[in-house]
Design a protein around this motif. Structure first.
Motif, PDB file in Angstrom:
ATOM      1  N   LYS A 131       1.166  -0.638   0.135  1.00 45.18           N
ATOM      2  CA  LYS A 131      -0.192  -0.095   0.176  1.00 45.18           C
ATOM      3  C   LYS A 131       0.557   1.152  -0.133  1.00 45.18           C
ATOM      4  CE  LYS A 131      -4.193  -2.238   1.521  1.00 45.18           C
ATOM      5  NZ  LYS A 131      -4.678  -1.937   3.180  1.00 45.18           N
ATOM      6  N   MET A 132       1.618   1.219   0.807  1.00 42.96           N
ATOM      7  CA  MET A 132       2.633   2.903   0.928  1.00 42.96           C
ATOM      8  C   MET A 132       3.185   3.022  -0.440  1.00 42.96           C
ATOM      9  SD  MET A 132       4.295   3.219   4.576  1.00 42.96           S
ATOM     10  CE  MET A 132       3.625   1.906   5.643  1.00 42.96           C
ATOM     11  N   GLN A 133       3.688   1.260  -1.060  1.00 46.85           N
ATOM     12  CA  GLN A 133       4.488   1.825  -2.534  1.00 46.85           C
ATOM     13  C   GLN A 133       3.669   2.053  -3.707  1.00 46.85           C
ATOM     14  OE1 GLN A 133       5.768  -2.071  -1.741  1.00 46.85           O
ATOM     15  NE2 GLN A 133       7.919  -1.959  -2.460  1.00 46.85           N
ATOM     16  N   ILE A 134       1.900   1.814  -2.740  1.00 44.43           N
ATOM     17  CA  ILE A 134       1.025   2.437  -4.438  1.00 44.43           C
ATOM     18  C   ILE A 134       1.149   3.528  -4.211  1.00 44.43           C
ATOM     19  CG2 ILE A 134      -1.318   2.275  -4.234  1.00 44.43           C
ATOM     20  CD1 ILE A 134      -1.441  -0.863  -3.938  1.00 44.43           C
ATOM     21  N   ILE A 135       0.988   3.965  -2.560  1.00 47.34           N
ATOM     22  CA  ILE A 135       0.538   5.969  -2.572  1.00 47.34           C
ATOM     23  C   ILE A 135       1.659   6.293  -2.709  1.00 47.34           C
ATOM     24  CG2 ILE A 135       0.236   7.077  -0.785  1.00 47.34           C
ATOM     25  CD1 ILE A 135      -0.969   5.290   0.654  1.00 47.34           C
ATOM     26  N   CYS A 136       3.118   5.775  -2.701  1.00 46.52           N
ATOM     27  CA  CYS A 136       4.081   6.874  -3.119  1.00 46.52           C
ATOM     28  C   CYS A 136       4.500   6.968  -5.051  1.00 46.52           C
ATOM     29  CB  CYS A 136       5.780   5.810  -2.614  1.00 46.52           C
ATOM     30  SG  CYS A 136       5.459   6.172  -0.689  1.00 46.52           S
ATOM     31  N   ALA A 137       3.844   5.447  -5.307  1.00 50.88           N
ATOM     32  CA  ALA A 137       3.944   5.516  -6.579  1.00 50.88           C
ATOM     33  C   ALA A 137       3.269   6.603  -7.611  1.00 50.88           C
ATOM     34  CB  ALA A 137       3.972   4.429  -7.531  1.00 50.88           C
ATOM     35  N   LEU A 138       1.535   6.608  -7.126  1.00 55.28           N
ATOM     36  CA  LEU A 138       1.252   7.605  -7.369  1.00 55.28           C
ATOM     37  C   LEU A 138       1.082   9.024  -7.256  1.00 55.28           C
ATOM     38  CD1 LEU A 138      -2.459   5.274  -7.295  1.00 55.28           C
ATOM     39  CD2 LEU A 138      -1.466   5.883  -9.461  1.00 55.28           C
ATOM     40  N   ASN A 139       1.563   9.574  -6.176  1.00 55.97           N
ATOM     41  CA  ASN A 139       2.394  10.696  -5.780  1.00 55.97           C
ATOM     42  C   ASN A 139       3.158  11.189  -6.360  1.00 55.97           C
ATOM     43  OD1 ASN A 139       3.597  12.451  -3.832  1.00 55.97           O
ATOM     44  ND2 ASN A 139       1.589  12.944  -2.815  1.00 55.97           N
ATOM     45  N   ASN A 140       4.469  10.027  -6.951  1.00 59.00           N
ATOM     46  CA  ASN A 140       5.217  10.757  -7.352  1.00 59.00           C
ATOM     47  C   ASN A 140       5.101  10.991  -8.941  1.00 59.00           C
ATOM     48  OD1 ASN A 140       6.982  10.899  -5.723  1.00 59.00           O
ATOM     49  ND2 ASN A 140       8.116   8.507  -5.385  1.00 59.00           N
ATOM     50  N   GLN A 141       4.252   9.823 -10.119  1.00 57.17           N
ATOM     51  CA  GLN A 141       4.013   9.876 -11.538  1.00 57.17           C
ATOM     52  C   GLN A 141       2.585  10.659 -11.555  1.00 57.17           C
ATOM     53  OE1 GLN A 141       6.483   8.661 -13.394  1.00 57.17           O
ATOM     54  NE2 GLN A 141       7.568   8.745 -11.355  1.00 57.17           N
ATOM     55  N   GLY A 142       1.953  10.819 -10.444  1.00 61.76           N
ATOM     56  CA  GLY A 142       0.820  11.689 -10.901  1.00 61.76           C
ATOM     57  C   GLY A 142      -0.648  10.069 -11.544  1.00 61.76           C
ATOM     58  N   SER A 143      -1.256  10.467 -12.463  1.00 61.01           N
ATOM     59  CA  SER A 143      -2.326   9.233 -12.847  1.00 61.01           C
ATOM     60  C   SER A 143      -1.628   8.419 -13.772  1.00 61.01           C
ATOM     61  CB  SER A 143      -3.142   9.678 -13.955  1.00 61.01           C
ATOM     62  OG  SER A 143      -4.518  10.766 -12.960  1.00 61.01           O
ATOM     63  N   LEU A 144      -2.006   6.733 -13.431  1.00 59.32           N
ATOM     64  CA  LEU A 144      -1.036   6.485 -13.603  1.00 59.32           C
ATOM     65  C   LEU A 144      -2.365   4.780 -13.761  1.00 59.32           C
ATOM     66  CD1 LEU A 144       2.019   5.448 -10.945  1.00 59.32           C
ATOM     67  CD2 LEU A 144       2.285   6.513 -13.703  1.00 59.32           C
ATOM     68  N   ARG A 145      -2.149   4.104 -15.784  1.00 61.40           N
ATOM     69  CA  ARG A 145      -3.139   3.425 -15.700  1.00 61.40           C
ATOM     70  C   ARG A 145      -3.194   1.709 -14.830  1.00 61.40           C
ATOM     71  NH1 ARG A 145      -4.236   3.437 -22.059  1.00 61.40           N
ATOM     72  NH2 ARG A 145      -6.104   1.856 -21.198  1.00 61.40           N
ATOM     73  N   TYR A 146      -3.319   1.285 -14.253  1.00 65.31           N
ATOM     74  CA  TYR A 146      -3.232  -0.173 -13.690  1.00 65.31           C
ATOM     75  C   TYR A 146      -2.161  -0.768 -14.142  1.00 65.31           C
ATOM     76  CZ  TYR A 146      -4.546  -4.597 -11.447  1.00 65.31           C
ATOM     77  OH  TYR A 146      -4.217  -5.736 -10.979  1.00 65.31           O
ATOM     78  N   ASN A 147      -1.595  -1.008 -15.855  1.00 73.02           N
ATOM     79  CA  ASN A 147      -1.049  -2.153 -15.933  1.00 73.02           C
ATOM     80  C   ASN A 147       0.555  -1.222 -15.374  1.00 73.02           C
ATOM     81  OD1 ASN A 147      -1.945  -4.572 -16.440  1.00 73.02           O
ATOM     82  ND2 ASN A 147      -2.567  -3.772 -18.388  1.00 73.02           N
ATOM     83  N   GLU A 148       0.131   0.718 -15.892  1.00 74.31           N
ATOM     84  CA  GLU A 148       1.977   1.366 -15.631  1.00 74.31           C
ATOM     85  C   GLU A 148       2.496   1.102 -14.446  1.00 74.31           C
ATOM     86  OE1 GLU A 148       1.392   4.951 -18.534  1.00 74.31           O
ATOM     87  OE2 GLU A 148      -0.074   4.230 -17.496  1.00 74.31           O
ATOM     88  N   LEU A 149       1.017   1.109 -13.570  1.00 80.94           N
ATOM     89  CA  LEU A 149       1.337   1.377 -11.854  1.00 80.94           C
ATOM     90  C   LEU A 149       2.225  -0.443 -11.267  1.00 80.94           C
ATOM     91  CD1 LEU A 149       1.265   2.307  -9.124  1.00 80.94           C
ATOM     92  CD2 LEU A 149      -1.475   1.365  -8.688  1.00 80.94           C
ATOM     93  N   ARG A 150       1.508  -1.389 -12.030  1.00 83.04           N
ATOM     94  CA  ARG A 150       1.895  -2.869 -11.556  1.00 83.04           C
ATOM     95  C   ARG A 150       3.298  -3.216 -12.225  1.00 83.04           C
ATOM     96  NH1 ARG A 150      -0.646  -7.368 -15.107  1.00 83.04           N
ATOM     97  NH2 ARG A 150       0.988  -7.421 -16.163  1.00 83.04           N
ATOM     98  N   ARG A 151       3.569  -2.652 -13.293  1.00 81.09           N
ATOM     99  CA  ARG A 151       5.203  -2.577 -13.988  1.00 81.09           C
ATOM    100  C   ARG A 151       5.920  -1.880 -12.330  1.00 81.09           C
ATOM    101  NH1 ARG A 151       2.745  -2.259 -19.285  1.00 81.09           N
ATOM    102  NH2 ARG A 151       2.934  -0.305 -19.201  1.00 81.09           N
ATOM    103  N   LYS A 152       5.620  -0.854 -11.701  1.00 79.33           N
ATOM    104  CA  LYS A 152       6.099   0.064 -11.351  1.00 79.33           C
ATOM    105  C   LYS A 152       6.451  -0.668 -10.145  1.00 79.33           C
ATOM    106  CE  LYS A 152       5.823   4.770 -12.973  1.00 79.33           C
ATOM    107  NZ  LYS A 152       6.941   4.262 -13.414  1.00 79.33           N
ATOM    108  N   LEU A 153       5.844  -1.911  -9.796  1.00 79.76           N
ATOM    109  CA  LEU A 153       5.708  -2.625  -8.612  1.00 79.76           C
ATOM    110  C   LEU A 153       6.256  -4.454  -9.059  1.00 79.76           C
ATOM    111  CD1 LEU A 153       2.315  -1.194  -7.382  1.00 79.76           C
ATOM    112  CD2 LEU A 153       4.770  -0.425  -6.524  1.00 79.76           C
ATOM    113  N   ASP A 154       7.651  -4.032  -8.654  1.00 80.62           N
ATOM    114  CA  ASP A 154       7.467  -5.186  -9.474  1.00 80.62           C
ATOM    115  C   ASP A 154       7.391  -6.452  -8.619  1.00 80.62           C
ATOM    116  OD1 ASP A 154       9.687  -7.484 -11.150  1.00 80.62           O
ATOM    117  OD2 ASP A 154      10.635  -7.406  -9.547  1.00 80.62           O
ATOM    118  N   GLY A 155       6.728  -7.834  -8.484  1.00 82.11           N
ATOM    119  CA  GLY A 155       6.466  -9.352  -7.668  1.00 82.11           C
ATOM    120  C   GLY A 155       5.200  -8.230  -7.556  1.00 82.11           C
TER     121      GLY A 155
END
Length: 110
Positions: free
Chosen positions: A28-52
């Motif tokens: 959850k913290m990684q998701i929040i940080c990724a969205l905060n850093n990148q702005g809007s992300l599509r599902y697959n873009e977000l999944r690629r940023k969260l390896d594993g």
């Protein structure tokens, strides 16, 4: 040691426990940080940023974060349907806390 009313293990409603129930867990913290850093992300873009992360875990975490008001899901009625996730103002208020927690973790790793 500074004593506060939060020191009592008998508290019926501990604010810290409540906060950790919202943002705790592996992703959850990684998701929040990724969205905060990148702005809007599509599902697959977000999944690629969260390896594993698995699809099931990501979908569940996004749903919980959306219910808590930390993530906003926007669905665009296109073909195919496009869905984007964005951090909210509530999540923005959480970022200084996460940054402080990260600094503390960095100190502990030394």
């Amino acid at each position: 040691m500074i004593e506060t009313h939060y020191d009592c293990p008998c508290l019926e409603k501990c604010p810290l426990n409540y906060a950790m129930s919202i943002v705790g867990g592996k992703w959850k913290m990684q998701i929040i940080c990724a969205l905060n850093n990148q702005g809007s992300l599509r599902y697959n873009e977000l999944r690629r940023k969260l390896d594993g992360i698995s699809n099931t875990v990501l979908a569940g975490a996004l749903k919980e974060l959306e219910e808590a008001g930390l993530v906003e899901r926007t669905e665009y009625l296109e073909v195919p349907v496009r869905v984007e996730y964005t951090s909210t103002k509530k999540a923005d208020k959480l970022m200084p806390v996460l940054e402080a927690f990260s600094s503390w973790g960095e100190e502990m790793m030394k």
